[in-house]
Write a protein that holds these residues in place. Sequence first.
Motif, PDB file in Angstrom:
ATOM      1  N   TYR A  35       0.849  -1.186   0.000  1.00 47.42           N
ATOM      2  CA  TYR A  35       0.000   0.000   0.000  1.00 47.42           C
ATOM      3  C   TYR A  35       0.886   1.238   0.000  1.00 47.42           C
ATOM      4  O   TYR A  35       1.988   1.244   0.557  1.00 47.42           O
ATOM      5  CB  TYR A  35      -0.888   0.045   1.250  1.00 47.42           C
ATOM      6  N   ALA A  42      -5.250   8.179   4.013  1.00 50.38           N
ATOM      7  CA  ALA A  42      -5.401   6.744   4.188  1.00 50.38           C
ATOM      8  C   ALA A  42      -4.553   6.005   3.152  1.00 50.38           C
ATOM      9  O   ALA A  42      -4.213   6.541   2.101  1.00 50.38           O
ATOM     10  CB  ALA A  42      -6.870   6.356   4.045  1.00 50.38           C
ATOM     11  N   PRO A  43      -4.196   4.759   3.431  1.00 51.41           N
ATOM     12  CA  PRO A  43      -3.429   3.965   2.456  1.00 51.41           C
ATOM     13  C   PRO A  43      -4.240   3.680   1.202  1.00 51.41           C
ATOM     14  O   PRO A  43      -5.466   3.562   1.247  1.00 51.41           O
ATOM     15  CB  PRO A  43      -3.145   2.665   3.210  1.00 51.41           C
ATOM     16  N   LEU A  87       3.715   0.654   2.624  1.00 49.54           N
ATOM     17  CA  LEU A  87       3.420  -0.327   3.669  1.00 49.54           C
ATOM     18  C   LEU A  87       3.336  -1.728   3.080  1.00 49.54           C
ATOM     19  O   LEU A  87       2.619  -1.950   2.100  1.00 49.54           O
ATOM     20  CB  LEU A  87       2.091   0.012   4.353  1.00 49.54           C
ATOM     21  N   LEU A  97      -4.580  -9.254   8.498  1.00 47.88           N
ATOM     22  CA  LEU A  97      -3.449  -8.553   7.914  1.00 47.88           C
ATOM     23  C   LEU A  97      -2.452  -8.164   8.987  1.00 47.88           C
ATOM     24  O   LEU A  97      -2.812  -7.551   9.991  1.00 47.88           O
ATOM     25  CB  LEU A  97      -3.907  -7.297   7.177  1.00 47.88           C
ATOM     26  N   TRP A  99       0.757  -5.854   9.547  1.00 46.27           N
ATOM     27  CA  TRP A  99       1.325  -4.688   8.871  1.00 46.27           C
ATOM     28  C   TRP A  99       2.787  -4.455   9.244  1.00 46.27           C
ATOM     29  O   TRP A  99       3.159  -4.575  10.412  1.00 46.27           O
ATOM     30  CB  TRP A  99       0.533  -3.433   9.225  1.00 46.27           C
TER      31      TRP A  99
ATOM     32  N   PHE B  34     -12.733  -3.069   9.410  1.00 48.48           N
ATOM     33  CA  PHE B  34     -11.606  -3.000  10.327  1.00 48.48           C
ATOM     34  C   PHE B  34     -11.404  -1.547  10.754  1.00 48.48           C
ATOM     35  O   PHE B  34     -11.552  -0.630   9.958  1.00 48.48           O
ATOM     36  CB  PHE B  34     -10.322  -3.490   9.652  1.00 48.48           C
ATOM     37  N   GLN B  38      -3.586   5.249  13.880  1.00 52.73           N
ATOM     38  CA  GLN B  38      -2.230   5.505  13.409  1.00 52.73           C
ATOM     39  C   GLN B  38      -1.696   6.757  14.058  1.00 52.73           C
ATOM     40  O   GLN B  38      -2.232   7.854  13.857  1.00 52.73           O
ATOM     41  CB  GLN B  38      -2.198   5.634  11.885  1.00 52.73           C
ATOM     42  N   LEU B  44      -0.033   1.465  10.690  1.00 50.98           N
ATOM     43  CA  LEU B  44      -1.400   1.226  11.141  1.00 50.98           C
ATOM     44  C   LEU B  44      -1.404   0.227  12.294  1.00 50.98           C
ATOM     45  O   LEU B  44      -0.694  -0.765  12.272  1.00 50.98           O
ATOM     46  CB  LEU B  44      -2.234   0.652   9.999  1.00 50.98           C
ATOM     47  N   PHE B  91      -5.027   9.494  14.277  1.00 55.31           N
ATOM     48  CA  PHE B  91      -5.659   9.335  12.968  1.00 55.31           C
ATOM     49  C   PHE B  91      -6.347   7.972  12.977  1.00 55.31           C
ATOM     50  O   PHE B  91      -5.694   6.951  13.178  1.00 55.31           O
ATOM     51  CB  PHE B  91      -4.573   9.398  11.890  1.00 55.31           C
ATOM     52  N   ILE B  93      -8.623   5.179  11.009  1.00 57.96           N
ATOM     53  CA  ILE B  93      -8.936   4.774   9.644  1.00 57.96           C
ATOM     54  C   ILE B  93      -9.760   3.496   9.673  1.00 57.96           C
ATOM     55  O   ILE B  93      -9.458   2.571  10.430  1.00 57.96           O
ATOM     56  CB  ILE B  93      -7.665   4.506   8.819  1.00 57.96           C
ATOM     57  N   ARG B  97     -14.010  -5.005   3.690  1.00 52.55           N
ATOM     58  CA  ARG B  97     -13.792  -6.128   2.782  1.00 52.55           C
ATOM     59  C   ARG B  97     -15.152  -6.726   2.464  1.00 52.55           C
ATOM     60  O   ARG B  97     -15.982  -6.915   3.348  1.00 52.55           O
ATOM     61  CB  ARG B  97     -12.896  -7.168   3.446  1.00 52.55           C
ATOM     62  N   LEU B 105      -8.388  -4.751   0.811  1.00 47.21           N
ATOM     63  CA  LEU B 105      -9.144  -3.861   1.676  1.00 47.21           C
ATOM     64  C   LEU B 105      -9.329  -2.517   0.986  1.00 47.21           C
ATOM     65  O   LEU B 105      -8.460  -2.034   0.292  1.00 47.21           O
ATOM     66  CB  LEU B 105      -8.407  -3.630   2.988  1.00 47.21           C
ATOM     67  N   PHE B 107     -10.027   1.360   1.866  1.00 47.55           N
ATOM     68  CA  PHE B 107      -9.887   2.223   3.023  1.00 47.55           C
ATOM     69  C   PHE B 107     -10.759   3.468   2.927  1.00 47.55           C
ATOM     70  O   PHE B 107     -10.956   4.032   1.846  1.00 47.55           O
ATOM     71  CB  PHE B 107      -8.433   2.675   3.182  1.00 47.55           C
ATOM     72  N   GLY B 108     -11.248   3.897   4.089  1.00 50.31           N
ATOM     73  CA  GLY B 108     -11.871   5.205   4.173  1.00 50.31           C
ATOM     74  C   GLY B 108     -10.789   6.272   4.146  1.00 50.31           C
ATOM     75  O   GLY B 108      -9.591   5.974   4.171  1.00 50.31           O
ATOM     76  N   GLU B 109     -11.228   7.514   4.125  1.00 48.53           N
ATOM     77  CA  GLU B 109     -10.281   8.634   4.017  1.00 48.53           C
ATOM     78  C   GLU B 109      -9.538   8.903   5.321  1.00 48.53           C
ATOM     79  O   GLU B 109      -8.533   9.609   5.341  1.00 48.53           O
ATOM     80  CB  GLU B 109     -11.015   9.917   3.586  1.00 48.53           C
ATOM     81  N   GLY B 110     -10.044   8.368   6.407  1.00 44.30           N
ATOM     82  CA  GLY B 110      -9.432   8.603   7.703  1.00 44.30           C
ATOM     83  C   GLY B 110     -10.084   9.765   8.433  1.00 44.30           C
ATOM     84  O   GLY B 110     -10.652  10.675   7.812  1.00 44.30           O
ATOM     85  N   ARG B 112      -9.152  12.497  11.565  1.00 39.26           N
ATOM     86  CA  ARG B 112      -8.133  12.972  12.504  1.00 39.26           C
ATOM     87  C   ARG B 112      -8.832  13.539  13.722  1.00 39.26           C
ATOM     88  O   ARG B 112      -9.581  14.512  13.623  1.00 39.26           O
ATOM     89  CB  ARG B 112      -7.249  14.025  11.863  1.00 39.26           C
TER      90      ARG B 112
END
Lengths: 109, 116
Positions: A35, A42-43, A87, A97, A99, B34, B38, B44, B91, B93, B97, B105, B107-110, B112
């Motif tokens: 990633y 985000a990744p 990552l 997973l 990491w 999930f 971070q 993560l 942060f 996130i 899945r 996976l 991912f959302g934007e996160g 903060r």
Amino acid sequence: GQNIDQPTEMTATEGAIVQINCTYQTSGFNGLFWYQQHAGEAPTFLSYNVLDGLEEKGRFSSFLSRSKGYSYLLLKELQMKDSASYLCAVMDSNYQLIWGAGTKLIIKP
Amino acid sequence: GAVVSQHPSWVICKSGTSVKIECRSLDFQATTMFWYRQFPKQSLMLMATSNEGSKATYEQGVEKDKFLINHASLTLSTLTVTSAHPEDSSFYICSARGYGDTGELFFGEGSRLTVL
């Protein structure tokens, strides 16, 4: 225990090629992911390897050797926008997973 | 690829208050979501795994009474940080899945979170 190792930081020059290595020790193996993560974001998914060999996708390629517990991400024709953290993550036998800590790649002009 | 939306992107709150973060899969049904945290310059850290309709599975060291996770539908999971303190600033996130997946996976934007 389960462990993912990758270098903390690497520096490369714009236009060059860089290889980011990842070694792993996990309970089982169901694939390895790379990633990209820009600071504060985000990744984003780059690649998925489950069989040995090289997967090429544009400027990015990812290699896997399951017997050696080793992978690398190869970035060609580096651009300034490639400056990010990369990552490495391995999916274990429970489909969880694991990491790595990430490799911060710094691109210089 | 599939889209996961996370809201809010930024939140500032006072110590002792609770904050809810939403994670939505917009164009697919997410059987598993999930939640990660971070800290700066770190990777993560998985906090918990939630499956639709069942209780979340928390990682060791994560307080389930402090970080409440609800996955009531196949498109929505929420993380509530209760009685937030400055050390909870991070942060957060989410990722999702779907069915029959290869494990990728989305991912959302996160989000903060800053706790004053």
